[in-house]
Design an enzyme around this catalytic site. Sequence first.
Site, mmCIF file in Angstrom:
data_model
loop_
_atom_site.group_PDB
_atom_site.id
_atom_site.type_symbol
_atom_site.label_atom_id
_atom_site.label_comp_id
_atom_site.label_asym_id
_atom_site.label_seq_id
_atom_site.Cartn_x
_atom_site.Cartn_y
_atom_site.Cartn_z
ATOM 1 N N GLU A 181 -6.751 -2.557 58.938
ATOM 2 C CA GLU A 181 -7.407 -1.859 57.820
ATOM 3 C C GLU A 181 -6.349 -1.316 56.870
ATOM 4 O OE1 GLU A 181 -9.556 1.364 59.653
ATOM 5 O OE2 GLU A 181 -10.506 0.037 61.100
ATOM 6 N N LYS B 274 -4.551 1.565 54.858
ATOM 7 C CA LYS B 274 -4.495 3.011 55.128
ATOM 8 C C LYS B 274 -4.575 3.728 53.782
ATOM 9 C CE LYS B 274 -2.091 6.525 57.665
ATOM 10 N NZ LYS B 274 -2.098 7.465 56.556
ATOM 11 N N ASP C 91 -4.776 6.483 50.864
ATOM 12 C CA ASP C 91 -4.037 7.709 50.605
ATOM 13 C C ASP C 91 -5.001 8.721 50.001
ATOM 14 O OD1 ASP C 91 -1.686 8.953 50.849
ATOM 15 O OD2 ASP C 91 -0.710 7.984 49.137
ATOM 16 N N TYR D 165 -14.034 4.901 58.525
ATOM 17 C CA TYR D 165 -13.271 4.005 59.387
ATOM 18 C C TYR D 165 -13.436 4.237 60.882
ATOM 19 C CZ TYR D 165 -9.922 7.896 58.939
ATOM 20 O OH TYR D 165 -9.327 9.120 58.916
ATOM 21 N N LYS E 247 3.543 1.761 58.026
ATOM 22 C CA LYS E 247 3.709 2.364 56.701
ATOM 23 C C LYS E 247 4.505 1.465 55.755
ATOM 24 C CE LYS E 247 2.461 6.385 56.085
ATOM 25 N NZ LYS E 247 2.858 7.624 56.635
ATOM 26 N N CYS F 40 24.342 14.201 16.953
ATOM 27 C CA CYS F 40 24.195 12.969 17.724
ATOM 28 C C CYS F 40 25.347 12.869 18.731
ATOM 29 C CB CYS F 40 24.208 11.763 16.788
ATOM 30 S SG CYS F 40 24.349 10.195 17.665
ATOM 31 N N CYS G 51 27.687 9.721 17.387
ATOM 32 C CA CYS G 51 28.437 9.703 16.124
ATOM 33 C C CYS G 51 28.601 11.084 15.500
ATOM 34 C CB CYS G 51 27.776 8.759 15.130
ATOM 35 S SG CYS G 51 26.214 9.379 14.500
ATOM 36 N N CYS H 140 18.857 10.527 15.363
ATOM 37 C CA CYS H 140 20.188 10.670 14.802
ATOM 38 C C CYS H 140 20.076 10.220 13.345
ATOM 39 C CB CYS H 140 21.152 9.763 15.568
ATOM 40 S SG CYS H 140 22.612 9.336 14.613
ATOM 41 N N CYS I 138 26.222 5.093 12.929
ATOM 42 C CA CYS I 138 26.215 5.448 14.358
ATOM 43 C C CYS I 138 26.420 4.190 15.194
ATOM 44 C CB CYS I 138 24.889 6.114 14.704
ATOM 45 S SG CYS I 138 24.749 6.499 16.448
#
Length: 674
Positions: free
Chosen positions: A114, A116, A118, A225, A314, A408, A411, A426, A432
């Site tokens: 099955e 699992k 969460d 389940y 897991k 910046c 530059c 910038c 730049c």
Amino acid sequence: MSDSVVVQIEQLRKLIDDHNYAYYVLDDPSIPDAEYDRLMRELQSLEQQFPDLITPDSPTQRVGAKVDTDFAKIEHLVPMLSLDNVFSDDELSAFAKRINDRLTVVDKREFVCEPKLDGAAVSLLYEQGKLIRAATRGDGRIGEDITQNIRTIKSIPLSLRGDFPNRVEVRGEVFMSKAAFDAHNELARKNNEKLFANPRNAAAGSLRQKDPAITAKRDLSIYVYSLGLAEGIESADTHFERLQQIKSWGLPVCTEIKIAQGVPELLNYYRSILERREALPYEIDGVVYKVNSIEDQEQLGFVARAPRWATAHKFPAQEEITLLERIDFQVGRTGAITPVARLKPVFVGGVTVSNVTLHNMDEIQRLDARIGDSVIIRRAGDVIPQVVSVILERRPEDAQVVQMPEQCPVCGSEVEREDEQAIYRCSGGLVCQAQRKEAIKHFASRKAMNVDGLGDKLVEQLVDEEYITNVADLYGLTAERLVDLERMGERSAEKLVEAIAASKRTTLAKFIYALGVREVGEVTAQTLASELQTLEAIENAKEEALLALPDIGPVVAKHIETFFANESNRAVITALLEAGVHWPEVVAVAPESQPLAGKTIVLTGSFESMGRNEAKDKLVQLGAKVSGSVSGKTSIVFAGPGAGSKLNKAQELGIEVQDEAALLTLFAQYEQSV
Ligand code: 5U1
């Protein structure tokens, strides 16, 4: 009150219960949602007129009153067990061996496999078929009474169906689907409310609401389940048969459950579910294997609080905690400055992650992330890693608030912010170096000038070593000079020069796209090329003329006009043309003579080589109409992995279905047009 009202109310309740069963248990909706809503409204209206006829198991009575007290403690009739885990193939073999050691040795013992989920484990108690109590797992012996909240979950029947036992307690996982989780968080973000970190927290948090009306809004689901206790019915011989029984009582059971024999088949199941993990509509963190024979289960018994006959296998964790060591600011092609978290390297979702983008300052504020914080990193499947949240309890006293630099970082030009928006830029433009590098990478990229072999690292090297300062300089590079670069062989240098030369022949649309005008993507570049037809016309188009073109709005129009009005941009364009960049004349195509004119196309599933939006844009450029649903008018369906109901419908209607390879062939055929 007439007998006929009593009958009518009973009939409506039965109809609604039947539809719930078809929808949630059989996964086969029997009526459209609107019809279901109509039945509910009809029942509500009758119950309003005849309140004496309201019973607690009526589908209208799911949401009860708010409580102010704490949740009452409940002792489980049979303890709720937990599961041991295995994390590797070897540990799984050891689990199977331990079972063989206690039972008659068999080569291929039967297990039920099955997913699992969460979510949050719950137990549901039904007496005479009526849901009378629901509890959280708690410590396994004592849980909390969450009956009022559980009643709001539409897939949990308030009354059982079929041949149910007098008294039965079932266990399962309440979860929030990925779609419900995303929808919830999107709404919460809009309303400036707290987001859920993951679907598990969402499920557990929703079940612990004092006001069932809030839980009712949370769109929770359940898969049952196991059976805790069943009185007044003969026990089935196998776990699988028990699950079928549970399903026959109207309780939802996961559809991914399979029987497997022997460890190799268990591993096959594990791998196939892991592969489909992202496509499943709910979060899972592994799979569970259970010995199928109840007699064997009883013989095996338990150790501490976990059964010897079951284990969880897991998946590698998708979330891990690590340290946010530093934040760097990266400058993109258009000058946008992106904060990037530098992390203490952490293994998550199967890879080591040390950098994660934080997108913008708003995101940092939303997370309240500070340097020195412990953060939760998530990497699910192929999705890029992200910072999910900060663990505030672990914040050190000297954690530093993050601030956008005023200059910046590359530059030194001033950093600007547009109209209080999240993005800072910038202001250095092509002065730049960071912006220059990104502009050249974009120019050379596959969908732009497609310079084969000119990768990001090489562009950086060429700019750093001052071989080039703008895109036009690429066409002046020679193999003799390139070989002086570190790690550049003679053959590679020659190949690169050949590739640069080959890129000179392009299309007007690709050339416009390659220039990297802000907000001008492939589709807009294509629109400009096919509508205005010459570079000169595009360069000289004024804002009003641009606004008249399909799908060009004021922001894009302004960016286009500004780009071509800029002297240095004009100079680069002239240099490119002088270097020999050229394209065939654009010929206007009347809409009706476009290659896919008159075709209605549906895209479904995912494609490897491009996103669905990109594929859609290309199809539209070729004259097709792209629709979101399949009908008799659909000409063709392109289906990628994960395609579901649209593919089924196309097959039912006998509509042509093709795969991604066929789509790519189609695009290749009309390459000049897309
Ligand atoms: N799918 C699934 N999840 N889960 C969790 N089955 C399952 N079984 C469990 C638990 C705790 O316990 C049984 C072995 C009783």
